[in-house]
Design a protein around this motif. Structure first.
Motif, PDB file in Angstrom:
ATOM      1  N   ARG A  69       0.861  -1.174   0.000  1.00 42.47           N
ATOM      2  CA  ARG A  69       0.000   0.000   0.000  1.00 42.47           C
ATOM      3  C   ARG A  69       0.909   1.241   0.000  1.00 42.47           C
ATOM      4  NH1 ARG A  69      -3.263  -3.145  -1.406  1.00 42.47           N
ATOM      5  NH2 ARG A  69      -5.231  -3.684  -0.411  1.00 42.47           N
ATOM      6  N   THR A  70       0.533   2.245  -0.781  1.00 46.77           N
ATOM      7  CA  THR A  70       1.405   3.406  -0.982  1.00 46.77           C
ATOM      8  C   THR A  70       1.002   4.559  -0.049  1.00 46.77           C
ATOM      9  OG1 THR A  70       1.457   2.748  -3.301  1.00 46.77           O
ATOM     10  CG2 THR A  70       2.351   4.921  -2.772  1.00 46.77           C
ATOM     11  N   TYR A  71       1.971   5.096   0.646  1.00 46.04           N
ATOM     12  CA  TYR A  71       1.702   6.188   1.598  1.00 46.04           C
ATOM     13  C   TYR A  71       2.792   7.259   1.552  1.00 46.04           C
ATOM     14  CZ  TYR A  71      -2.451   4.107   3.468  1.00 46.04           C
ATOM     15  OH  TYR A  71      -3.731   3.632   3.566  1.00 46.04           O
ATOM     16  N   THR A  72       2.350   8.494   1.707  1.00 46.87           N
ATOM     17  CA  THR A  72       3.254   9.646   1.744  1.00 46.87           C
ATOM     18  C   THR A  72       3.980   9.713   3.086  1.00 46.87           C
ATOM     19  OG1 THR A  72       1.648  10.821   0.392  1.00 46.87           O
ATOM     20  CG2 THR A  72       3.309  12.175   1.523  1.00 46.87           C
ATOM     21  N   ASP A  86       0.587   9.768   7.725  1.00 45.37           N
ATOM     22  CA  ASP A  86      -0.797  10.067   8.100  1.00 45.37           C
ATOM     23  C   ASP A  86      -1.732   9.212   7.262  1.00 45.37           C
ATOM     24  OD1 ASP A  86       0.353  11.944   9.737  1.00 45.37           O
ATOM     25  OD2 ASP A  86      -0.335  13.685   8.592  1.00 45.37           O
ATOM     26  N   VAL A  88      -5.511   7.869   6.170  1.00 49.44           N
ATOM     27  CA  VAL A  88      -6.952   8.105   6.178  1.00 49.44           C
ATOM     28  C   VAL A  88      -7.628   6.903   6.834  1.00 49.44           C
ATOM     29  CG1 VAL A  88      -9.028   8.412   4.770  1.00 49.44           C
ATOM     30  CG2 VAL A  88      -6.873   9.507   4.075  1.00 49.44           C
ATOM     31  N   HIS A  90     -10.749   4.985   6.803  1.00 48.22           N
ATOM     32  CA  HIS A  90     -11.881   4.950   5.868  1.00 48.22           C
ATOM     33  C   HIS A  90     -12.757   3.723   6.086  1.00 48.22           C
ATOM     34  CE1 HIS A  90      -9.795   2.002   3.284  1.00 48.22           C
ATOM     35  NE2 HIS A  90      -8.702   2.712   3.496  1.00 48.22           N
ATOM     36  N   GLY A  94     -10.171  -2.901   3.606  1.00 50.64           N
ATOM     37  CA  GLY A  94      -8.786  -2.645   3.262  1.00 50.64           C
ATOM     38  C   GLY A  94      -7.814  -3.141   4.300  1.00 50.64           C
ATOM     39  N   LEU A  95      -6.530  -2.900   4.029  1.00 45.97           N
ATOM     40  CA  LEU A  95      -5.450  -3.373   4.889  1.00 45.97           C
ATOM     41  C   LEU A  95      -4.839  -2.233   5.695  1.00 45.97           C
ATOM     42  CD1 LEU A  95      -3.532  -5.638   2.338  1.00 45.97           C
ATOM     43  CD2 LEU A  95      -4.813  -6.411   4.339  1.00 45.97           C
ATOM     44  N   ALA A  96      -4.401  -1.204   4.966  1.00 45.25           N
ATOM     45  CA  ALA A  96      -3.608  -0.158   5.616  1.00 45.25           C
ATOM     46  C   ALA A  96      -4.455   0.718   6.541  1.00 45.25           C
ATOM     47  CB  ALA A  96      -2.921   0.698   4.562  1.00 45.25           C
ATOM     48  N   GLY A  97      -5.624   1.144   6.062  1.00 42.58           N
ATOM     49  CA  GLY A  97      -6.477   2.012   6.880  1.00 42.58           C
ATOM     50  C   GLY A  97      -6.814   1.347   8.208  1.00 42.58           C
ATOM     51  N   TYR A 236      -4.523   8.953  -6.481  1.00 44.66           N
ATOM     52  CA  TYR A 236      -3.894   8.283  -5.341  1.00 44.66           C
ATOM     53  C   TYR A 236      -4.681   7.024  -4.960  1.00 44.66           C
ATOM     54  CZ  TYR A 236      -0.220  11.567  -3.819  1.00 44.66           C
ATOM     55  OH  TYR A 236       0.933  12.311  -3.701  1.00 44.66           O
ATOM     56  N   ALA A 238      -8.840   4.874  -5.957  1.00 44.08           N
ATOM     57  CA  ALA A 238     -10.078   4.930  -6.737  1.00 44.08           C
ATOM     58  C   ALA A 238     -11.207   4.302  -5.931  1.00 44.08           C
ATOM     59  CB  ALA A 238      -9.916   4.208  -8.071  1.00 44.08           C
ATOM     60  N   GLY A 240     -14.099   2.222  -4.600  1.00 42.72           N
ATOM     61  CA  GLY A 240     -14.557   0.861  -4.892  1.00 42.72           C
ATOM     62  C   GLY A 240     -13.459  -0.082  -5.346  1.00 42.72           C
ATOM     63  N   ARG A 241     -12.215   0.393  -5.361  1.00 47.87           N
ATOM     64  CA  ARG A 241     -11.089  -0.451  -5.783  1.00 47.87           C
ATOM     65  C   ARG A 241     -10.095  -0.577  -4.638  1.00 47.87           C
ATOM     66  NH1 ARG A 241     -14.237   1.752  -9.931  1.00 47.87           N
ATOM     67  NH2 ARG A 241     -13.538   0.979 -11.952  1.00 47.87           N
ATOM     68  N   GLU A 243      -6.146  -1.051  -3.607  1.00 49.44           N
ATOM     69  CA  GLU A 243      -4.994  -0.485  -4.307  1.00 49.44           C
ATOM     70  C   GLU A 243      -4.468  -1.440  -5.380  1.00 49.44           C
ATOM     71  OE1 GLU A 243      -1.777   1.445  -2.150  1.00 49.44           O
ATOM     72  OE2 GLU A 243      -0.522   1.352  -3.932  1.00 49.44           O
TER      73      GLU A 243
END
Ligand code: FAD
Length: 261
Positions: A69-72, A86, A88, A90, A94-97, A236, A238, A240-241, A243
């Motif tokens: 998963r891509t994060y800043t 940081d 989100v 959501h 998902g995995l990262a959130g 960054y 979409a 319903g998708r 990553e």
């Protein structure tokens, strides 16, 4: 630890393992995870304000290949040997959130990178920044990097007022929060279309939900006639998708910001 100025996001470096040293709830919609530990010594920082890493999540066998998963990277503290990401928050998907929402000190995570593509152009006469919560870390890092006399406009789209956070923007940069519980894809584009455009060459950084970026692309290129070189734009994520799907769709027309929709 070295600071790289290469612009290529590709890396052949091995992954590094970092440890969660602290977490902080910035709002009901955003959680900051501070990573540190011995692995920080192998972290090669970059100058770009949108620098990002691929976080590696292991999934149970037989799909034992890590999912990324891509994060800043919002901020690097070279004194404390930590970096902030940081996330989100959501929901449960998902995995990262969900991982970030439940992370606590001592948890470990491996990451690849960083890559990076944008830093405010010092030759620009003004700056236009726009995005949603996923892009807020990169927008906030760009605002931090602007000189005190910089002029510009920033638009950040959020779903509710409790997502608004104080930002460290130069006095000459107006920050507008756009509240849209419906997640419309035209909100940012409408705001940019209606902006009081300033004199001189603009440097643009716009990132966020893919369909919203397609809408912004039309305003920036078709209506405003900007050159490709003065605009940093990408999806960054979409709606319903996952990553994985979002990245795979970059090879299809639906996944391309520059394919007429
Ligand atoms: C260069 C780059 C930098 C990024 N930086 C950040 C960052 O700093 N912080 C950040 O939070 N995100 C950032 N993102 C976006 C992040 O990679 C995606 O949101 C990712 O899909 C989150 O993974 P997940 O495991 O939580 O959800 P996934 O498993 O990927 O998706 C599960 C579901 O959640 C939905 N979803 C995913 N993200 C969001 C969201 N933001 N809001 C609402 N629904 C969502 C998906 O559409 C899907 O339906 C960045 C992306 C890129 C390409």
């Amino acid at each position: 630890m070295a600071i790289s100025s290469r612009t290529s996001p590709r890396t052949t470096r091995p992954s590094i393992e970092l440890e969660v040293v602290a977490t902080k709830t910035l709002s009901p919609h955003l959680v900051r995870v501070t990573f540190g530990g011995a692995g920080f010594a192998d972290f090669e920082d970059r100058v770009e304000t949108d620098k990002y890493v691929k976080l590696m999540f292991t999934t149970p066998p037989p799909e034992s290949r890590p999912v990324t998963r891509t994060y800043t990277i919002r901020r690097v503290d070279h004194v404390a040997h930590t970096l902030d990401v940081d996330f989100v928050v959501h929901g449960d998907e998902g995995l990262a959130g969900p991982w970030a929402a439940n992370a606590g000190p001592g948890a470990t995570l491996s990451l690849l990178g960083p890559g990076g593509g944008y830093a405010p152009n010092p030759d620009a006469e003004w700056y236009l920044l726009a995005g949603d919560l996923a892009a807020l870390p990169a927008i906030a890092a760009a605002l931090d990097a602007l000189p005190a006399d910089a002029v510009g406009i920033a638009y950040i789209e959020v779903s509710s007022e409790d997502a608004i956070l104080p930002l460290n923007a130069p006095d000459g940069v107006e920050v507008h929060w756009i509240i849209d519980p419906e997640h419309g894809v035209d909100q940012l584009a409408d705001a940019v279309r209606g902006a009081a455009w300033k004199e001189g060459r603009v440097d643009v950084f716009v990132h966020g939900e893919r369909e919203s970026m397609k809408s912004l692309r039309r305003v920036l290129f078709d209506e405003r006639g900007l050159e490709r070189a003065q605009v940093s734009i990408s999806g960054y994520w979409a709606r319903g998708r996952t990553e994985d799907r979002f990245q795979a769709e970059k090879r299809e027309p639906v996944g391309q910001i520059f394919t007429p929709a």
